[in-house]
Scaffold this motif. Sequence first.
Motif, PDB file in Angstrom:
ATOM      1  N   PRO A 163       0.836  -1.209   0.000  1.00 32.83           N
ATOM      2  CA  PRO A 163       0.000   0.000   0.000  1.00 32.83           C
ATOM      3  C   PRO A 163       0.866   1.253   0.000  1.00 32.83           C
ATOM      4  N   THR A 164       0.425   2.261  -0.750  1.00 35.63           N
ATOM      5  CA  THR A 164       1.291   3.402  -1.042  1.00 35.63           C
ATOM      6  C   THR A 164       0.522   4.709  -0.971  1.00 35.63           C
ATOM      7  N   THR A 165       1.200   5.734  -0.458  1.00 37.75           N
ATOM      8  CA  THR A 165       0.720   7.102  -0.601  1.00 37.75           C
ATOM      9  C   THR A 165       1.547   7.765  -1.690  1.00 37.75           C
ATOM     10  N   ASN A 166       0.878   8.186  -2.767  1.00 40.53           N
ATOM     11  CA  ASN A 166       1.540   8.821  -3.902  1.00 40.53           C
ATOM     12  C   ASN A 166       1.034  10.269  -3.981  1.00 40.53           C
ATOM     13  N   ILE A 167       1.913  11.241  -3.688  1.00 38.88           N
ATOM     14  CA  ILE A 167       1.464  12.632  -3.537  1.00 38.88           C
ATOM     15  C   ILE A 167       1.653  13.467  -4.799  1.00 38.88           C
ATOM     16  N   ASN A 168       1.886  12.820  -5.947  1.00 36.06           N
ATOM     17  CA  ASN A 168       2.134  13.586  -7.170  1.00 36.06           C
ATOM     18  C   ASN A 168       1.027  14.589  -7.477  1.00 36.06           C
ATOM     19  N   LEU A 169      -0.223  14.164  -7.330  1.00 33.68           N
ATOM     20  CA  LEU A 169      -1.335  15.054  -7.666  1.00 33.68           C
ATOM     21  C   LEU A 169      -1.439  16.235  -6.707  1.00 33.68           C
ATOM     22  N   VAL A 170      -1.052  16.026  -5.452  1.00 35.57           N
ATOM     23  CA  VAL A 170      -1.053  17.127  -4.487  1.00 35.57           C
ATOM     24  C   VAL A 170       0.085  18.091  -4.802  1.00 35.57           C
ATOM     25  N   VAL A 171       1.242  17.544  -5.125  1.00 34.23           N
ATOM     26  CA  VAL A 171       2.395  18.376  -5.483  1.00 34.23           C
ATOM     27  C   VAL A 171       2.046  19.264  -6.674  1.00 34.23           C
ATOM     28  N   LYS A 172       1.335  18.701  -7.636  1.00 29.16           N
ATOM     29  CA  LYS A 172       0.935  19.494  -8.800  1.00 29.16           C
ATOM     30  C   LYS A 172       0.074  20.685  -8.379  1.00 29.16           C
ATOM     31  N   GLN A 173      -0.850  20.464  -7.441  1.00 31.09           N
ATOM     32  CA  GLN A 173      -1.723  21.550  -6.994  1.00 31.09           C
ATOM     33  C   GLN A 173      -0.970  22.611  -6.202  1.00 31.09           C
ATOM     34  N   LEU A 174       0.143  22.240  -5.587  1.00 25.36           N
ATOM     35  CA  LEU A 174       0.924  23.203  -4.802  1.00 25.36           C
ATOM     36  C   LEU A 174       1.783  24.112  -5.680  1.00 25.36           C
ATOM     37  N   GLN A 175       1.865  23.833  -6.959  1.00 21.40           N
ATOM     38  CA  GLN A 175       2.439  24.739  -7.961  1.00 21.40           C
ATOM     39  C   GLN A 175       3.813  25.291  -7.575  1.00 21.40           C
ATOM     40  N   GLY A 176       4.715  24.390  -7.185  1.00 24.21           N
ATOM     41  CA  GLY A 176       6.083  24.801  -6.926  1.00 24.21           C
ATOM     42  C   GLY A 176       6.320  25.475  -5.591  1.00 24.21           C
ATOM     43  N   ASP A 177       5.355  25.440  -4.683  1.00 23.85           N
ATOM     44  CA  ASP A 177       5.529  26.026  -3.342  1.00 23.85           C
ATOM     45  C   ASP A 177       6.403  25.083  -2.520  1.00 23.85           C
ATOM     46  N   LEU A 178       7.736  25.271  -2.605  1.00 24.20           N
ATOM     47  CA  LEU A 178       8.671  24.315  -2.014  1.00 24.20           C
ATOM     48  C   LEU A 178       8.476  24.106  -0.513  1.00 24.20           C
ATOM     49  N   PRO A 179       8.310  25.155   0.298  1.00 26.08           N
ATOM     50  CA  PRO A 179       8.130  24.905   1.740  1.00 26.08           C
ATOM     51  C   PRO A 179       6.933  24.012   2.035  1.00 26.08           C
ATOM     52  N   ARG A 180       5.826  24.226   1.331  1.00 24.88           N
ATOM     53  CA  ARG A 180       4.646  23.406   1.594  1.00 24.88           C
ATOM     54  C   ARG A 180       4.822  21.975   1.075  1.00 24.88           C
ATOM     55  N   ILE A 181       5.506  21.823  -0.077  1.00 19.26           N
ATOM     56  CA  ILE A 181       5.761  20.478  -0.600  1.00 19.26           C
ATOM     57  C   ILE A 181       6.677  19.719   0.349  1.00 19.26           C
ATOM     58  N   GLN A 182       7.741  20.373   0.809  1.00 19.78           N
ATOM     59  CA  GLN A 182       8.668  19.718   1.730  1.00 19.78           C
ATOM     60  C   GLN A 182       7.987  19.359   3.050  1.00 19.78           C
ATOM     61  N   GLN A 183       7.111  20.247   3.519  1.00 17.55           N
ATOM     62  CA  GLN A 183       6.370  19.941   4.747  1.00 17.55           C
ATOM     63  C   GLN A 183       5.474  18.717   4.547  1.00 17.55           C
ATOM     64  N   LEU A 184       4.815  18.636   3.396  1.00 18.64           N
ATOM     65  CA  LEU A 184       3.962  17.490   3.104  1.00 18.64           C
ATOM     66  C   LEU A 184       4.779  16.208   3.039  1.00 18.64           C
ATOM     67  N   GLN A 185       5.964  16.269   2.436  1.00 15.25           N
ATOM     68  CA  GLN A 185       6.824  15.092   2.384  1.00 15.25           C
ATOM     69  C   GLN A 185       7.167  14.598   3.785  1.00 15.25           C
ATOM     70  N   GLU A 186       7.541  15.507   4.662  1.00 18.07           N
ATOM     71  CA  GLU A 186       7.880  15.130   6.037  1.00 18.07           C
ATOM     72  C   GLU A 186       6.657  14.557   6.761  1.00 18.07           C
ATOM     73  N   GLN A 187       5.493  15.139   6.525  1.00 15.41           N
ATOM     74  CA  GLN A 187       4.279  14.649   7.180  1.00 15.41           C
ATOM     75  C   GLN A 187       3.917  13.245   6.705  1.00 15.41           C
ATOM     76  N   CYS A 188       4.107  12.979   5.409  1.00 19.00           N
ATOM     77  CA  CYS A 188       3.831  11.637   4.889  1.00 19.00           C
ATOM     78  C   CYS A 188       4.800  10.617   5.471  1.00 19.00           C
ATOM     79  N   LEU A 189       6.046  11.014   5.616  1.00 20.01           N
ATOM     80  CA  LEU A 189       7.022  10.116   6.233  1.00 20.01           C
ATOM     81  C   LEU A 189       6.628   9.810   7.677  1.00 20.01           C
TER      82      LEU A 189
END
Length: 400
Positions: A163-189
């Motif tokens: 089972p997998t969490t794949n955040i590609n579609l969320v990353v696309k919606q964040l439109q290059g907002d690096l702090p929010r993408i990095q925060q989401l990555q840490e939260q998924c981990l």
Amino acid sequence: MPRLSLDELLLELTAEEDLLFVQDLDGVCMPLVRDPLTRRLQPQTIRAAARLGDCFRVLTNGEHGGRRGVNRLVEQALQPEVDPAQAGLYLPGLAAGGVQLQTRHGVLSHPGVSEAELEFLQSVPLRMRDRLAPLLEQTLPHSTRAEREQLLDRIVLDNAVSPTTNINLVVKQLQGDLPRIQQLQEQCLELLLELLHQAERAGLSNSFFLHLAPNLGLEGNRERLRPACADRSGTTDFQFMLQGAVKEAGLLVLINEHVRRRTGSAPLGDEFNVRSAPRDLDALTALCVERIPAELMPTLTGVGDTITSEPTPDGRGWQRGGSDRGFLTLVQQLGNAYGRPNRVMLVDSSGGELERPSHRDPHLRGLTDPEDPLQLNVLVPGGPAAYCDWFEQLSRQRNV
């Protein structure tokens, strides 16, 4: 060693009598996509794999079965005219990193996996959804509940054994907002680490591990997250996988099965599986050398697309990872150990929907480095389309 052209490799492999050709799937024979449900396999690629017969096997971290599995793609490509189970057109080999074994007729098994582990895995997608729901509300505050529910259906992959969490579609919606993408990555981990703790409390403390794709290699026994940066998304797949389910161990399972088909005897044992295999490359190589005579070892070709290499923060070394790196390195090590011309192919998957380092960079930055022990024998800069054309040529040449 100078790299080979695709034509030179074609000549080599056409003449090889005892070949085991081991191939990844996503990014190799189909472009990378943000939503796995939109993937497509071409009928001619499926038929080429069948023509190669016993010398071809897949080795993937995805899965064969289920609505997101590769079998569904085979069925979509061939039906209603052809029943792939009856025709033997499913892709044979290992999925879920090595714990899901399939025949070309679609018969599935999970060697070395217990009922308790399968039961816990069945609960993981719902656990993921429960934890991701508030994260999405925080990450996408302007979205509606209905939109978030629809997104959860796409990003939580309810694979049976990975089972997998794949955040590609969320990353696309964040439109290059690096702090929010990095925060989401840490939260998924953190989410998946909590799932590991839940498994431990259920008495399954040594059953699972986290696979991050792409990653920056190991830190201790844990894969290192690859943070998003300006030119790439970093880690987007967070997979909850069975301990031992790594492609390098899976390669030995495929070799063992290959020798059994040719000789009637499995040199590593009839019950050998990734759960019982050694964990490091040197031990896997030593086991082969000890148990498989040189005259029985096939010549190997490994094909992948996901390797990474980044300078360490202090600039004194390299952080190397990627889900294909281990098994490709083992292909190379076994070639050295047995004196065989084993080959490692890397397909450029940067042309899909995901941001990846490209073969257009002559230094292959982000993929390899000047000190990398993994030597890439053949590059496929044309991506999956060029690879599939070549793969069809190979299947026809070996059947002349």
